[in-house]
Design a protein around this motif. Structure first.
Motif, short mmCIF file in Angstrom:
data_model
loop_
_atom_site.label_atom_id
_atom_site.label_comp_id
_atom_site.label_asym_id
_atom_site.label_seq_id
_atom_site.Cartn_x
_atom_site.Cartn_y
_atom_site.Cartn_z
N ILE A 174 0.84 -1.20 0.00
CA ILE A 174 0.00 0.00 0.00
C ILE A 174 0.88 1.24 0.00
CG2 ILE A 174 -1.73 1.31 1.27
CD1 ILE A 174 -2.78 -1.24 0.00
N MET A 175 1.95 1.21 0.78
CA MET A 175 2.89 2.32 0.81
C MET A 175 3.49 2.56 -0.57
SD MET A 175 6.62 2.65 2.66
CE MET A 175 7.25 1.50 1.42
N GLY A 176 3.86 1.48 -1.26
CA GLY A 176 4.44 1.60 -2.59
C GLY A 176 3.47 2.24 -3.57
N ILE A 177 2.21 1.85 -3.50
CA ILE A 177 1.19 2.43 -4.38
C ILE A 177 1.03 3.92 -4.09
CG2 ILE A 177 -1.28 2.42 -4.96
CD1 ILE A 177 -1.27 -0.60 -4.37
N ILE A 178 0.89 4.25 -2.80
CA ILE A 178 0.66 5.64 -2.41
C ILE A 178 1.84 6.53 -2.78
CG2 ILE A 178 0.31 7.21 -0.46
CD1 ILE A 178 -1.25 4.96 0.91
N LEU A 179 3.06 6.07 -2.45
CA LEU A 179 4.25 6.87 -2.74
C LEU A 179 4.45 7.03 -4.25
CD1 LEU A 179 6.84 5.70 -0.07
CD2 LEU A 179 5.70 7.91 -0.22
N GLY A 180 4.21 5.96 -4.99
CA GLY A 180 4.32 6.06 -6.45
C GLY A 180 3.38 7.11 -7.01
N GLY A 208 12.47 3.73 -3.68
CA GLY A 208 12.32 2.97 -4.92
C GLY A 208 10.93 3.14 -5.52
N ALA A 209 9.90 3.09 -4.66
CA ALA A 209 8.52 3.25 -5.14
C ALA A 209 8.29 4.66 -5.68
CB ALA A 209 7.55 2.96 -4.00
N ALA A 210 8.84 5.66 -4.99
CA ALA A 210 8.71 7.04 -5.46
C ALA A 210 9.34 7.20 -6.84
CB ALA A 210 9.36 7.99 -4.46
N ASN A 211 10.53 6.64 -7.01
CA ASN A 211 11.20 6.70 -8.31
C ASN A 211 10.40 6.00 -9.39
OD1 ASN A 211 13.61 8.21 -8.29
ND2 ASN A 211 14.61 6.68 -7.03
N ALA A 212 9.83 4.86 -9.04
CA ALA A 212 9.05 4.10 -10.01
C ALA A 212 7.81 4.89 -10.43
CB ALA A 212 8.63 2.76 -9.41
N GLY A 213 7.17 5.58 -9.48
CA GLY A 213 6.01 6.39 -9.81
C GLY A 213 6.36 7.50 -10.78
N ASN A 274 11.39 -5.40 -4.12
CA ASN A 274 12.33 -4.95 -3.09
C ASN A 274 13.45 -4.08 -3.68
OD1 ASN A 274 13.15 -4.80 -0.37
ND2 ASN A 274 14.62 -6.45 -0.63
N LEU A 275 13.06 -3.16 -4.54
CA LEU A 275 14.02 -2.23 -5.13
C LEU A 275 14.07 -0.96 -4.28
CD1 LEU A 275 13.12 -2.64 -8.91
CD2 LEU A 275 15.04 -3.65 -7.67
N LYS A 276 15.27 -0.51 -3.98
CA LYS A 276 15.44 0.57 -3.01
C LYS A 276 16.04 1.82 -3.65
CE LYS A 276 16.16 -2.87 0.64
NZ LYS A 276 17.09 -3.37 1.69
N GLY A 277 16.24 2.83 -2.82
CA GLY A 277 16.83 4.08 -3.27
C GLY A 277 17.30 4.89 -2.09
N THR A 278 17.71 6.11 -2.36
CA THR A 278 18.19 7.02 -1.32
C THR A 278 17.32 8.28 -1.32
OG1 THR A 278 19.69 8.18 -2.83
CG2 THR A 278 20.53 6.20 -1.73
N LEU A 293 19.74 3.21 -11.57
CA LEU A 293 21.12 2.97 -11.16
C LEU A 293 21.27 2.95 -9.64
CD1 LEU A 293 23.22 5.05 -13.74
CD2 LEU A 293 23.03 2.56 -13.56
N THR A 294 20.57 3.85 -8.96
CA THR A 294 20.62 3.85 -7.50
C THR A 294 19.98 2.59 -6.94
OG1 THR A 294 20.51 6.27 -7.49
CG2 THR A 294 20.04 5.14 -5.42
N ALA A 295 18.90 2.15 -7.56
CA ALA A 295 18.25 0.90 -7.12
C ALA A 295 19.21 -0.28 -7.28
CB ALA A 295 16.98 0.66 -7.94
N TYR A 296 19.96 -0.28 -8.38
CA TYR A 296 20.92 -1.37 -8.60
C TYR A 296 22.05 -1.32 -7.58
CZ TYR A 296 24.11 -4.50 -11.06
OH TYR A 296 24.95 -5.54 -11.38
N GLN A 297 22.45 -0.12 -7.18
CA GLN A 297 23.56 0.04 -6.24
C GLN A 297 23.16 -0.22 -4.80
OE1 GLN A 297 24.67 4.06 -7.12
NE2 GLN A 297 25.67 3.57 -9.06
N THR A 298 21.90 0.05 -4.44
CA THR A 298 21.48 -0.04 -3.04
C THR A 298 20.65 -1.27 -2.72
OG1 THR A 298 19.52 1.33 -3.49
CG2 THR A 298 21.51 2.47 -2.76
N SER A 299 20.16 -1.96 -3.73
CA SER A 299 19.35 -3.16 -3.49
C SER A 299 20.24 -4.40 -3.49
CB SER A 299 18.26 -3.30 -4.56
OG SER A 299 17.46 -2.14 -4.63
N SER A 300 19.67 -5.50 -3.09
CA SER A 300 20.43 -6.75 -3.03
C SER A 300 19.50 -7.91 -3.39
CB SER A 300 21.02 -6.96 -1.64
OG SER A 300 20.00 -7.00 -0.66
#
Length: 344
Positions: A174-180, A208-213, A274-278, A293-300
């Protein structure tokens, strides 16, 4: 009077949104690429250049708006003085002036709008004294009003930041949807998405969700308007910033519907992946490839590259195509002409 009000307001929105792309696109295109190059005098100089020009945003906005209103160099230059002092790029410390950042976009809009009206009044009343008095009067009146509104505009931005922060308390999907959805709206509004993300220290899967939105917003607006905009302008939506559509979004609020659909789905998908960001990356989306690129660098985790491609390319592009088919081609809820941009 009503027509003049509409003309000045739309020119201010269009000019400022174009200025955002002009001032920020060099950094968006090169900032991530420079991280992969060895540090030397050339790359350091380029970094300085693309960082410095971001602070020119208020000046570019004033000249862009002046150009759209068919003002002369004297008028546009006078507007730029007001935008410079009240745009939020200058701070005073220990008797020195420090120029940095790209300013408070909402206050830049207001100041340039004030300045445009001041120019009209000067043209009407100053006569032969216009050359001497116009720069001073526009600076004092529009710049003074802009300085007076700055605390309010910063308070508005902080208030919105707190609202966004509350959404991080929801369950992950739900957070991902809202932030996107929220950041898709912010990126095409006069509010700085980067400023909001930095203010609330948005990181992890929320970033990550904000960036995706924002990414989904970029691709959706680009695709829906591709038939009426030139290729370069279409690419500028996601290589630069979808804020280029700010005036059209405010003029045609129905455009937010496909944007919200695409960004909500994309925000949910990146959360599941589970894609992340800063906090810094959260407000950029696909611009300069900062989000992926940030998602690739900060996610695992396993298949990370595949997950990044799915979250930041495949799903946003698919949603953009679906939204174009559903809202433009099928239902005609949106006309491609609603997204036509004026860049001259």
């Amino acid at each position: 009077m009503k027509n003049q009000l509409k003309k000045v307001t739309m020119a201010t929105l269009n000019g400022t949104s174009l200025a955002v792309v002009i001032a920020l696109i060099p950094s968006a295109l090169l900032s991530q690429l420079l991280k992969f190059l060895p540090a030397n005098s050339v790359t350091n100089e380029i970094t300085v250049m693309i960082t410095m020009v971001q602070s020119a945003l208020p000046l570019i906005a004033a000249f862009a708006v002046g150009s759209m209103l068919k003002y002369g160099l004297l008028e546009s230059g006078s507007m730029s003085l007001a935008a410079m002092v009240a745009g939020g790029i200058i701070t005073q410390k220990n008797g020195s002036f420090i120029i940095g950042g790209s300013g408070v976009i909402l206050n830049i809009l207001l100041t340039v709008w004030f300045a445009a009206w001041c120019v009209l009044l000067c043209q009407k009343f100053l006569g032969q004294f216009k050359t001497i008095l116009e720069p001073l009067l526009v600076l004092l009146i529009a710049g003074g009003l802009g300085l007076a509104t700055m605390p309010l505009m910063v308070a508005v931005q902080n208030f919105i930041g707190q609202i966004v922060k509350q959404s991080t308390n929801a369950s992950p999907i739900i957070m991902g949807i809202i932030l996107g959805m929220i950041f898709a709206v912010l990126i095409v509004s006069p509010i700085s998405s980067v400023g909001i993300a930095m203010a609330i220290s948005l990181a992890g899967i929320g970033s990550g969700a904000a960036n995706a939105g924002i990414t989904a917003c970029s691709f959706t607006l680009a695709w829906m308007g591709a038939s009426v905009n030139p290729l370069g302008t279409t690419l500028a939506h996601f290589l630069g910033s979808p804020k280029i559509q700010m005036a059209n979004m405010i003029k045609q609020p129905k455009l937010f519907v496909p944007v919200l659909v695409a960004s909500g789905v994309s925000g949910a998908v990146t959360t599941i992946l589970n894609l992340k960001g800063t906090p810094f990356s959260a407000g950029f989306g696909f611009s300069g490839l900062i989000g992926p690129l940030t998602a690739y660098q900060t996610s695992s985790g396993s298949l990370l590259l595949v997950r990044v491609l799915v979250g930041f390319v495949i799903v946003p592009v698919i949603m953009a195509g679906l939204c174009n088919w559903l809202f433009v081609k099928r239902s005609h809820f949106v006309d491609a002409e609603d997204l036509q941009l004026t860049i001259n």
